[in-house]
Design a protein around this motif. Structure first.
Motif, short mmCIF file in Angstrom:
data_model
loop_
_atom_site.label_atom_id
_atom_site.label_comp_id
_atom_site.label_asym_id
_atom_site.label_seq_id
_atom_site.Cartn_x
_atom_site.Cartn_y
_atom_site.Cartn_z
N PRO A 58 59.41 17.53 17.02
CA PRO A 58 58.05 17.03 16.76
C PRO A 58 57.20 16.91 18.01
N THR A 102 53.80 18.84 18.33
CA THR A 102 52.53 18.15 18.58
C THR A 102 51.78 18.77 19.75
N ARG A 103 52.53 19.12 20.80
CA ARG A 103 51.90 19.75 21.95
C ARG A 103 51.28 21.09 21.56
N THR A 148 48.02 20.32 19.45
CA THR A 148 46.91 19.80 20.26
C THR A 148 46.38 20.82 21.26
N ASN A 158 52.33 10.29 14.15
CA ASN A 158 53.45 10.95 13.45
C ASN A 158 54.48 11.48 14.43
N ALA A 159 54.03 11.98 15.58
CA ALA A 159 54.99 12.43 16.61
C ALA A 159 55.79 11.25 17.14
N VAL A 174 48.05 12.49 14.48
CA VAL A 174 49.03 13.46 14.99
C VAL A 174 49.97 12.79 15.98
N ASP A 175 49.40 12.02 16.92
CA ASP A 175 50.22 11.33 17.90
C ASP A 175 51.11 10.28 17.24
#
Length: 264
Positions: A210, A214-215, A218, A78-79, A75-76
């Motif tokens: 993004p 992402t935030r 998560t 891709n962000a 995830v991180d």
């Protein structure tokens, strides 16, 4: 794009990224030469072919990320990929607007160099051959069919796969709206500079999105409520951008801007 995915499943991803970027460099260089000759339709044809080649980059890139990044960091990663793309987009559009003042052949020629740099960076990646062997009887149609079967069987996956299509259509309209507004009003100087600045602002948004998404993921929030709002925001932005060309205040605003430029 469907063909690109099947090729990425069968080929070393590093090699595919290098070949795709080298091919784009060659096509862009040819576009610079045809621009020098004043063959506008030929330039458009080469850009069209280059877009087809570029379709091979995204699936190879996404597959490569899964091979070089731990699963708990995807995830991180891709962000970060989206953020770096946005940063490069912002800088590139702003610089491109000014470089275009040097003339299309020079600007497009410099663009070709960026693909050479991308190929060199891709060449530094480790070899990433496919994890599993694809049966020789497997065809593009069968692969797409299997992918859709998996998407239908996985809760929430099918809407996620197709959710970007209507937004992409809207973004196409937004792209044209920005070009038309920039060429009509020229708010930041010559048309090419105005297009570069307006597209730079668009790039800032594609970078922030993004990071905010992402935030939200998560933090455990339900992102299904955010997606429709983002789509509506996109459409509203396009409408507002298009409507500015007909706003009576634009003449007064441009007069003020011209005085400000003269004063500075």
């Amino acid at each position: 794009s469907p063909l690109a995915g099947t090729v990425a499943d069968r080929m070393d991803r590093r090699r595919l990224l290098v070949i795709a970027n080298v091919a784009q460099a060659i096509l862009t260089l040819l576009a610079a030469l045809t621009a020098q000759a004043g063959l506008v339709l030929a330039v458009q044809a080469l850009v069209f072919v280059r877009s087809g080649v570029a379709a091979f980059v995204a699936p190879a890139e996404q597959a490569a990320i899964r091979r070089v990044v731990p699963i708990d960091s995807l995830v991180d990663a891709n962000a970060l990929l989206a953020a770096t793309w946005s940063t490069a987009y912002v800088v590139g559009m702003a610089a491109g607007g000014f470089l275009a003042l040097l003339g299309p052949p020079i600007a497009i020629g410099l663009d070709a160099l960026t693909f050479v740099m991308a190929a060199a960076l891709a060449a530094g990646l480790p070899s990433m051959v496919p994890e599993r062997e694809i049966p020789k009887t497997m065809s593009v149609r069968r692969e797409i069919g299997e992918a859709l079967t998996v998407a239908r069987a996985t809760p929430g996956l099918l809407p996620a796969v197709f959710a970007k299509i209507p937004v992409s259509l809207a973004l196409g309209g937004g792209w044209l709206a920005l070009q038309l507004v920039a060429s009509d009003l020229e708010p930041f100087g010559p048309t090419s500079v105005s297009i570069g600045v307006l597209q730079m602002m668009r790039g800032l948004g594609t970078g922030l999105g993004p990071l905010l998404g992402t935030r939200a993921v998560t933090s455990g929030r339900d992102v299904r409520k955010i997606v429709p709002l983002a789509a509506l925001g996109t459409i509203a932005s396009i409408i507002v951008c298009s409507a500015t060309a007909a706003m009576p205040i634009r003449t007064e605003w441009l007069t003020w801007w011209g005085r400000a430029e003269t004063w500075s």
